[in-house]
Design an enzyme around this catalytic site. Structure first.
Site, PDB file in Angstrom:
ATOM      1  N   ARG A   7       0.829  -1.208   0.000  1.00  0.00           N
ATOM      2  CA  ARG A   7       0.000   0.000   0.000  1.00  0.00           C
ATOM      3  C   ARG A   7       0.860   1.253   0.000  1.00  0.00           C
ATOM      4  O   ARG A   7       1.910   1.312   0.639  1.00  0.00           O
ATOM      5  CB  ARG A   7      -0.898   0.031   1.243  1.00  0.00           C
ATOM      6  CG  ARG A   7      -1.792   1.265   1.311  1.00  0.00           C
ATOM      7  CD  ARG A   7      -2.487   1.371   2.657  1.00  0.00           C
ATOM      8  NE  ARG A   7      -1.534   1.556   3.759  1.00  0.00           N
ATOM      9  CZ  ARG A   7      -0.975   2.729   4.058  1.00  0.00           C
ATOM     10  NH1 ARG A   7      -1.257   3.818   3.345  1.00  0.00           N
ATOM     11  NH2 ARG A   7      -0.117   2.824   5.051  1.00  0.00           N
ATOM     12  N   VAL A   8       0.378   2.260  -0.739  1.00  0.00           N
ATOM     13  CA  VAL A   8       0.924   3.613  -0.656  1.00  0.00           C
ATOM     14  C   VAL A   8      -0.246   4.549  -0.400  1.00  0.00           C
ATOM     15  O   VAL A   8      -1.401   4.214  -0.652  1.00  0.00           O
ATOM     16  CB  VAL A   8       1.675   4.028  -1.949  1.00  0.00           C
ATOM     17  CG1 VAL A   8       2.987   3.279  -2.066  1.00  0.00           C
ATOM     18  CG2 VAL A   8       0.806   3.805  -3.176  1.00  0.00           C
ATOM     19  N   SER A   9       0.052   5.749   0.091  1.00  0.00           N
ATOM     20  CA  SER A   9      -1.012   6.634   0.555  1.00  0.00           C
ATOM     21  C   SER A   9      -1.733   7.383  -0.554  1.00  0.00           C
ATOM     22  O   SER A   9      -2.911   7.704  -0.444  1.00  0.00           O
ATOM     23  CB  SER A   9      -0.454   7.648   1.565  1.00  0.00           C
ATOM     24  OG  SER A   9       0.046   6.978   2.699  1.00  0.00           O
ATOM     25  N   THR A  10      -1.040   7.720  -1.644  1.00  0.00           N
ATOM     26  CA  THR A  10      -1.663   8.505  -2.713  1.00  0.00           C
ATOM     27  C   THR A  10      -1.431   7.847  -4.063  1.00  0.00           C
ATOM     28  O   THR A  10      -0.534   7.012  -4.233  1.00  0.00           O
ATOM     29  CB  THR A  10      -1.092   9.936  -2.764  1.00  0.00           C
ATOM     30  OG1 THR A  10       0.285   9.874  -3.172  1.00  0.00           O
ATOM     31  CG2 THR A  10      -1.169  10.597  -1.396  1.00  0.00           C
ATOM     32  N   GLN A  13       2.079   8.077  -5.623  1.00  0.00           N
ATOM     33  CA  GLN A  13       3.165   7.238  -5.133  1.00  0.00           C
ATOM     34  C   GLN A  13       3.124   5.865  -5.798  1.00  0.00           C
ATOM     35  O   GLN A  13       2.117   5.466  -6.380  1.00  0.00           O
ATOM     36  CB  GLN A  13       3.065   7.090  -3.611  1.00  0.00           C
ATOM     37  CG  GLN A  13       3.250   8.395  -2.858  1.00  0.00           C
ATOM     38  CD  GLN A  13       3.030   8.226  -1.361  1.00  0.00           C
ATOM     39  OE1 GLN A  13       2.108   7.553  -0.934  1.00  0.00           O
ATOM     40  NE2 GLN A  13       3.902   8.838  -0.572  1.00  0.00           N
TER      41      GLN A  13
END
Length: 203
Positions: A7-10, A13
């Site tokens: 997972r990445v936040s945005t 990314q």
């Protein structure tokens, strides 16, 4: 079976680093998501957890990729325990199949939560300091005081909000915010000093 979650936040990314590490660890089935760790509902994570079976190992690059609070982490561990699955981090010596691994992962979650709380308090303290110096916090105002007075003058003359917005070349929401500043969703982005001070000192 090894099941990976990245997972990445945005959306800007990339998960490439996490994916490469997971594949190098022998993970072949990987769930990939782009969402904030603070999000209440992460559909891909939900799908990943639903796919786990007894004996499966949920493999993550770091624990904070899958859980961002101690409460969420403990809830996740409970879900894994129900189906008989484990969790393993590639960058922390954590494996919940052992008592030591369980202790370490809970301790790590506590430390991460403490760090976020400290960061939040520092941000609030910075806001309080800025306000005390007379600096306005938040987004720049769309209209000047003179323009806001003009909005109220035109509205008093019966001019429609849509026409006022067109005349001043702003959105209707901006005009509505000037006319109805008490509405929560249109409230100006100006933090109140009292609550901020209380938040900083209540600990």
């Amino acid at each position: 079976m090894l099941v990976g979650y990245a997972r990445v936040s945005t959306r800007e990314q990339e998960t490439r680093l996490q994916l490469d590490a997971l594949r190098a660890a022998g993970v072949r089935r990987i769930f990939e998501e782009k969402a904030s760790g603070a999000a209440q509902d992460r559909p891909v994570l939900r799908e990943c957890l639903a796919s786990l079976r007894k004996g499966d190992v949920l493999v993550v690059w770091k624990v904070d990729r899958v859980a961002r609070s101690l409460k969420h982490l403990l809830s996740l561990l409970d879900q894994l325990d129900v189906v008989g699955a484990r969790i393993k981090s590639l960058n922390e010596p954590l494996d919940t199949s052992t008592p030591l691994g369980m202790y370490l992962i809970q301790s790590l979650g506590s430390i991460a939560q403490l760090e976020r709380s400290m960061i939040r308090e520092r941000v609030i303290a910075g806001q309080v300091a800025a306000i005390s110096r007379g600096q306005r916090h938040g987004r720049p105002r769309t209209l000047t005081d003179v323009q806001e007075d003009e909005v109220r003058r035109l509205a008093a003359q019966g001019v429609r909000q849509a026409d006022i917005a067109r005349q001043l070349q702003v959105s209707r929401a901006v005009v509505d915010r000037v006319m109805n500043p008490w509405r929560p969703r249109y409230a100006p982005q100006r933090p109140v000093l009292g609550p901020l001070l209380n938040a900083c000192t209540k600990r």
